[in-house]
Structure formats: structure tokens, C-alpha cells
Design an enzyme around this catalytic site. Structure first.
Site, PDB file in Angstrom:
ATOM      1  N   SER A   1      -4.291   1.973  -8.722  1.00  0.00           N
ATOM      2  CA  SER A   1      -5.100   3.200  -8.792  1.00  0.00           C
ATOM      3  C   SER A   1      -5.835   3.222 -10.121  1.00  0.00           C
ATOM      4  O   SER A   1      -5.427   2.543 -11.081  1.00  0.00           O
ATOM      5  CB  SER A   1      -4.153   4.408  -8.728  1.00  0.00           C
ATOM      6  OG  SER A   1      -4.835   5.617  -9.001  1.00  0.00           O
TER       7      SER A   1
ATOM      8  N   ASN B   1       0.808  -1.215   0.000  1.00  0.00           N
ATOM      9  CA  ASN B   1       0.000   0.000   0.000  1.00  0.00           C
ATOM     10  C   ASN B   1       0.847   1.274   0.000  1.00  0.00           C
ATOM     11  O   ASN B   1       0.434   2.287  -0.568  1.00  0.00           O
ATOM     12  CB  ASN B   1      -0.908  -0.031   1.238  1.00  0.00           C
ATOM     13  CG  ASN B   1      -1.547   1.300   1.529  1.00  0.00           C
ATOM     14  OD1 ASN B   1      -2.448   1.740   0.818  1.00  0.00           O
ATOM     15  ND2 ASN B   1      -1.056   1.977   2.569  1.00  0.00           N
TER      16      ASN B   1
ATOM     17  N   TYR C   1       3.280   9.790 -11.966  1.00  0.00           N
ATOM     18  CA  TYR C   1       2.463   9.027 -10.998  1.00  0.00           C
ATOM     19  C   TYR C   1       1.692   7.937 -11.748  1.00  0.00           C
ATOM     20  O   TYR C   1       1.675   6.774 -11.326  1.00  0.00           O
ATOM     21  CB  TYR C   1       1.512   9.951 -10.235  1.00  0.00           C
ATOM     22  CG  TYR C   1       0.616   9.186  -9.273  1.00  0.00           C
ATOM     23  CD1 TYR C   1       1.162   8.539  -8.167  1.00  0.00           C
ATOM     24  CD2 TYR C   1      -0.764   9.074  -9.494  1.00  0.00           C
ATOM     25  CE1 TYR C   1       0.357   7.803  -7.294  1.00  0.00           C
ATOM     26  CE2 TYR C   1      -1.568   8.345  -8.628  1.00  0.00           C
ATOM     27  CZ  TYR C   1      -1.005   7.711  -7.526  1.00  0.00           C
ATOM     28  OH  TYR C   1      -1.802   6.981  -6.674  1.00  0.00           O
TER      29      TYR C   1
HETATM   30  P1  NDP Z   1      -1.443   8.566   2.579  1.00  0.00           P
HETATM   31  O1  NDP Z   1      -0.494   9.662   2.229  1.00  0.00           O
HETATM   32  O2  NDP Z   1      -2.496   8.844   3.593  1.00  0.00           O
HETATM   33  O3  NDP Z   1      -0.628   7.262   3.027  1.00  0.00           O
HETATM   34  C1  NDP Z   1       0.546   6.875   2.378  1.00  0.00           C
HETATM   35  C2  NDP Z   1       1.280   5.858   3.229  1.00  0.00           C
HETATM   36  O4  NDP Z   1       2.471   5.447   2.513  1.00  0.00           O
HETATM   37  C3  NDP Z   1       1.721   6.419   4.563  1.00  0.00           C
HETATM   38  O5  NDP Z   1       1.494   5.489   5.579  1.00  0.00           O
HETATM   39  C4  NDP Z   1       3.227   6.623   4.379  1.00  0.00           C
HETATM   40  O6  NDP Z   1       3.909   6.397   5.612  1.00  0.00           O
HETATM   41  C5  NDP Z   1       3.584   5.513   3.380  1.00  0.00           C
HETATM   42  N1  NDP Z   1       4.800   5.838   2.656  1.00  0.00           N
HETATM   43  C6  NDP Z   1       4.967   6.823   1.738  1.00  0.00           C
HETATM   44  N2  NDP Z   1       6.258   6.870   1.353  1.00  0.00           N
HETATM   45  C7  NDP Z   1       6.908   5.891   2.034  1.00  0.00           C
HETATM   46  C8  NDP Z   1       8.245   5.447   2.078  1.00  0.00           C
HETATM   47  N3  NDP Z   1       9.208   6.018   1.331  1.00  0.00           N
HETATM   48  N4  NDP Z   1       8.570   4.428   2.902  1.00  0.00           N
HETATM   49  C9  NDP Z   1       7.622   3.841   3.662  1.00  0.00           C
HETATM   50  N5  NDP Z   1       6.332   4.204   3.665  1.00  0.00           N
HETATM   51  C10 NDP Z   1       5.982   5.227   2.863  1.00  0.00           C
HETATM   52  O7  NDP Z   1      -2.110   8.148   1.194  1.00  0.00           O
HETATM   53  P2  NDP Z   1      -3.146   6.971   0.809  1.00  0.00           P
HETATM   54  O8  NDP Z   1      -3.557   6.200   1.985  1.00  0.00           O
HETATM   55  O9  NDP Z   1      -4.185   7.587  -0.028  1.00  0.00           O
HETATM   56  O10 NDP Z   1      -2.212   6.108  -0.150  1.00  0.00           O
HETATM   57  C11 NDP Z   1      -2.005   4.725   0.006  1.00  0.00           C
HETATM   58  C12 NDP Z   1      -1.852   4.093  -1.367  1.00  0.00           C
HETATM   59  O11 NDP Z   1      -3.063   4.249  -2.086  1.00  0.00           O
HETATM   60  C13 NDP Z   1      -0.755   4.727  -2.234  1.00  0.00           C
HETATM   61  O12 NDP Z   1      -0.070   3.700  -2.921  1.00  0.00           O
HETATM   62  C14 NDP Z   1      -1.547   5.585  -3.228  1.00  0.00           C
HETATM   63  O13 NDP Z   1      -0.865   5.762  -4.439  1.00  0.00           O
HETATM   64  C15 NDP Z   1      -2.784   4.724  -3.394  1.00  0.00           C
HETATM   65  N6  NDP Z   1      -3.953   5.403  -3.908  1.00  0.00           N
HETATM   66  C16 NDP Z   1      -4.474   6.493  -3.264  1.00  0.00           C
HETATM   67  C17 NDP Z   1      -5.597   7.122  -3.770  1.00  0.00           C
HETATM   68  C18 NDP Z   1      -6.171   8.352  -3.165  1.00  0.00           C
HETATM   69  O14 NDP Z   1      -6.960   9.050  -3.834  1.00  0.00           O
HETATM   70  N7  NDP Z   1      -5.871   8.676  -1.909  1.00  0.00           N
HETATM   71  C19 NDP Z   1      -6.288   6.587  -4.954  1.00  0.00           C
HETATM   72  C20 NDP Z   1      -5.646   5.445  -5.555  1.00  0.00           C
HETATM   73  C21 NDP Z   1      -4.545   4.869  -5.017  1.00  0.00           C
HETATM   74  P3  NDP Z   1       5.075   7.323   6.222  1.00  0.00           P
HETATM   75  O15 NDP Z   1       4.815   8.714   5.751  1.00  0.00           O
HETATM   76  O16 NDP Z   1       4.953   7.122   7.698  1.00  0.00           O
HETATM   77  O17 NDP Z   1       6.313   6.727   5.657  1.00  0.00           O
HETATM   78  C1  8X3 Z   2      -4.797   8.497  -6.692  1.00  0.00           C
HETATM   79  C2  8X3 Z   2      -6.017   9.054  -7.310  1.00  0.00           C
HETATM   80  O1  8X3 Z   2      -6.972  10.624  -9.024  1.00  0.00           O
HETATM   81  O2  8X3 Z   2      -4.699  11.088  -8.330  1.00  0.00           O
HETATM   82  O3  8X3 Z   2      -4.296   7.381  -7.304  1.00  0.00           O
HETATM   83  O4  8X3 Z   2      -5.176   9.219  -9.741  1.00  0.00           O
HETATM   84  S1  8X3 Z   2      -5.669  10.037  -8.665  1.00  0.00           S
END
Ligand code: NDP
Ligand code: 8X3
Length: 254
Positions: free
Chosen positions: A140, A87, A153
Site C-alpha cells: 500500500s 492480497n 495498519y
Molecule cells: P476488501 O475488504 O474488499 O478485500 C479483502 C479481502 O481479504 C477479502 O477477500 C477478505 O476475504 C480477505 N481477508 C481479510 N481477512 C482475512 C482473513 N483473516 N483470512 C482470509 N482472508 C481474509 O479490501 P481490498 O480488496 O481493498 O483489500 C485487498 C488488499 O489490498 C489488502 O491487503 C489491503 O490492505 C490492500 N490495499 C487496499 C487499498 C484500498 O484502498 N482498498 C489500498 C492499498 C492496499 P474474507 O472476508 O472472505 O475472508
Molecule cells: C489502503 C489505503 O489510504 O488507507 O492501504 O492507506 S490507505
């Protein structure tokens, strides 16, 4: 014995919501992220309120050595990881390709693609030995379509889509399930991170619509993990009711 789920990026958003829902459903949890304090607060919350065991691993998924030592130092009673939820990830910046920030590109590629591969490479051999496992890759809608200023991205999420398909093929004979979940707009820290702390720009992303929440994705993950042994969900696309895909979004205020 309870199932053990390792969730990367459990310190916020989708990962945190998934951690809570899996805890409610009695999975033992290995939770990871870079923010050590958040990991410890979450661990305390879960262990104080349930019979679930929680192990934390604080590391940067971009660092190959950190990933390898985080996994190899897992105590023996935790080593039978049944579920890997890939994730951790981010979008950094929102620019045309000709104006893109190369540091942003590297951060996205190193986290979303290389980091996912490092952790998968460390965990999969144990699953193969046990002939049991389920990998969930959080991709995504950006892994299905490319939108303006989404370039790198979207490229990283297209790569996750390809890796998901490749894992499915390579792990078929080993009895390991593989699923990709492709969310549209989920209100988490995602947009605040993308816009480097600019809350106003981040809020604008969700204006005039009711976005998904982390828990909506957590529920899909739980559903996926609790299908009968002979069922594998290969990929799931989930968007808010007001979003058809990356391009068609209905906003009430526009
Ligand atoms: P958040 O920013 O809320 O969470 C992201 C998580 O990733 C955090 O726990 C962060 O932890 C961790 N992370 C980021 N970089 C690192 C790193 N270098 N090492 C370890 N951990 C890392 O975003 P989301 O919950 O929305 O995102 C989770 C996933 O869902 C991602 O892959 C995102 O691309 C995907 N996604 C999100 C969407 C959205 O609209 N929100 C839609 C589609 C997909 P920490 O900062 O503590 O390291
Ligand atoms: C995260 C959602 O809309 O930036 O994957 O593609 S969007």
C-alpha cells in the site's frame, strides 16, 4: 498447461477483480477467503462461462494450521502453483496510538503480516523445486508513508514492504520473481471493514474524488505477470489521479 495462480482474499475488492481478469486471460485459479459461499458463487460463475478451472480453499489466513492444511490438501494436479498473489488483508479501526484497540492491532498484524508469511512459507518451497514462480505482494501507499491514525495498519504494510524486499533477495537465485504493488485509495469493501460496517464513514473516504477500482489494480497485476521472462517489476505505486500520496488528495467538494 495453463499457469496456476493462487489469490488470497478473492472474495471481494482487488482479489475478486484480479480473479476475474486472470480468468479472462486463461489462468487456472485457486481462490481463497473466509466466506465459503462467495467462493463457491465465484467458482460457478467462472467455470460456467469459461474453460478456466477453479479450486476453492476456505480458511482464515491468521490460523497457521488452517493455512498449512489448506495448502497440503491441494490435489496433485493443482500443486504446481506458478503465481501467488498475497492480497488478503485489512485495516481495522482509525484511532490514535494512545486510543487504539488492541484487538484491531492484533487482527491487522495477524492477517497482513503473519498470514502473508504463513501462506508464503507453504507455497514457496514448491516454486523453488520447480525453479519457477512469481509472488505478488499487495502492500500500500501506507507501506511507504505513515499518516495520522494509520499507525498499526501502516506498520503492517511497511512490514509487507520489507518482506517483499527480503523475498526478492532470498529468491533471486531460485528464479522466482517478486513484486510489490502499492495502491493508494481503491474503493472496495476496505473502508467498510475499517469502519466496522459504517457505510457513511466509508463513503466519506472517497468523497469528492474518483478513486481507483479493484480492476485498476487487477490490470497492473496482469501487466506485471505477463512481462518477458528476463523482466521483474520490483515495486509499483499506483494512486487515483487526484491523490499524490497519503497526504495530498485533491477533493472537488472541499
Ligand atoms: P476488501 O475488504 O474488499 O478485500 C479483502 C479481502 O481479504 C477479502 O477477500 C477478505 O476475504 C480477505 N481477508 C481479510 N481477512 C482475512 C482473513 N483473516 N483470512 C482470509 N482472508 C481474509 O479490501 P481490498 O480488496 O481493498 O483489500 C485487498 C488488499 O489490498 C489488502 O491487503 C489491503 O490492505 C490492500 N490495499 C487496499 C487499498 C484500498 O484502498 N482498498 C489500498 C492499498 C492496499 P474474507 O472476508 O472472505 O475472508
Ligand atoms: C489502503 C489505503 O489510504 O488507507 O492501504 O492507506 S490507505
Amino acid at each position: 498447461m495453463k499457469n496456476i495462480a493462487l489469490i488470497t482474499g478473492a472474495t471481494s475488492g482487488i482479489g475478486e477483480a484480479t480473479m476475474r481478469l486472470l480468468a479472462e486471460n486463461h489462468f487456472d485459479l485457486i481462490i481463497t477467503g473466509r466466506r465459503a459461499e462467495r467462493l463457491e458463487v465465484l467458482k460457478k460463475e467462472i467455470t460456467d462461462t469459461s474453460d478456466v478451472h477453479v479450486l476453492t480453499r476456505c480458511f482464515d489466513i491468521r490460523n497457521r494450521d488452517e493455512v498449512s492444511s489448506a495448502i497440503s490438501s491441494i490435489p496433485s494436479e493443482w500443486q504446481h502453483i506458478d503465481i501467488l498473489i498475497n492480497n488478503a488483508g485489512l485495516a481495522a479501526g482509525f484511532d490514535t496510538i494512545q486510543e487504539g484497540n488492541i484487538d484491531d492491532w492484533e487482527q491487522m498484524i495477524d492477517t497482513n503480516v503473519k498470514g502473508l508469511l504463513y501462506i508464503s512459507r507453504a507455497v514457496i518451497p514448491g516454486m523453488i523445486e520447480r525453479k519457477k514462480g512469481h509472488i505478488i505482494n499487495i502492500s500500500s501507499t501506507a507501506g511507504k508513508e505513515v499518516y495520522a491514525k494509520g499507525n498499526v495498519y501502516c506498520a503492517t504494510k511497511h512490514a509487507v514492504d520489507a518482506i517483499n524486499k527480503a523475498m526478492r533477495i532470498d529468491l533471486l537465485e531460485h528464479g522466482i520473481k517478486v513484486t510489490s504493488i502499492n495502491p493508494g485509495m481503491v474503493e472496495t469493501e476496505f473502508s467498510v471493514v475499517r469502519f466496522k460496517g459504517n457505510k457513511e464513514k466509508a463513503d466519506h473516504v472517497y468523497s469528492g474524488l474518483d478513486p481507483l477500482r479493484g480492476n485498476d489494480i487487477a490490470e497492473i497485476i496482469l501487466f506485471t505477470l505477463t512481462r518477458p521472462a528476463h523482466v521483474n517489476l520490483n515495486e509499483i505505486i499506483i494512486t487515483p489521479a487526484a491523490q499524490a500520496n497519503s497526504f495530498y488528495i485533491y477533493r472537488k467538494n472541499q
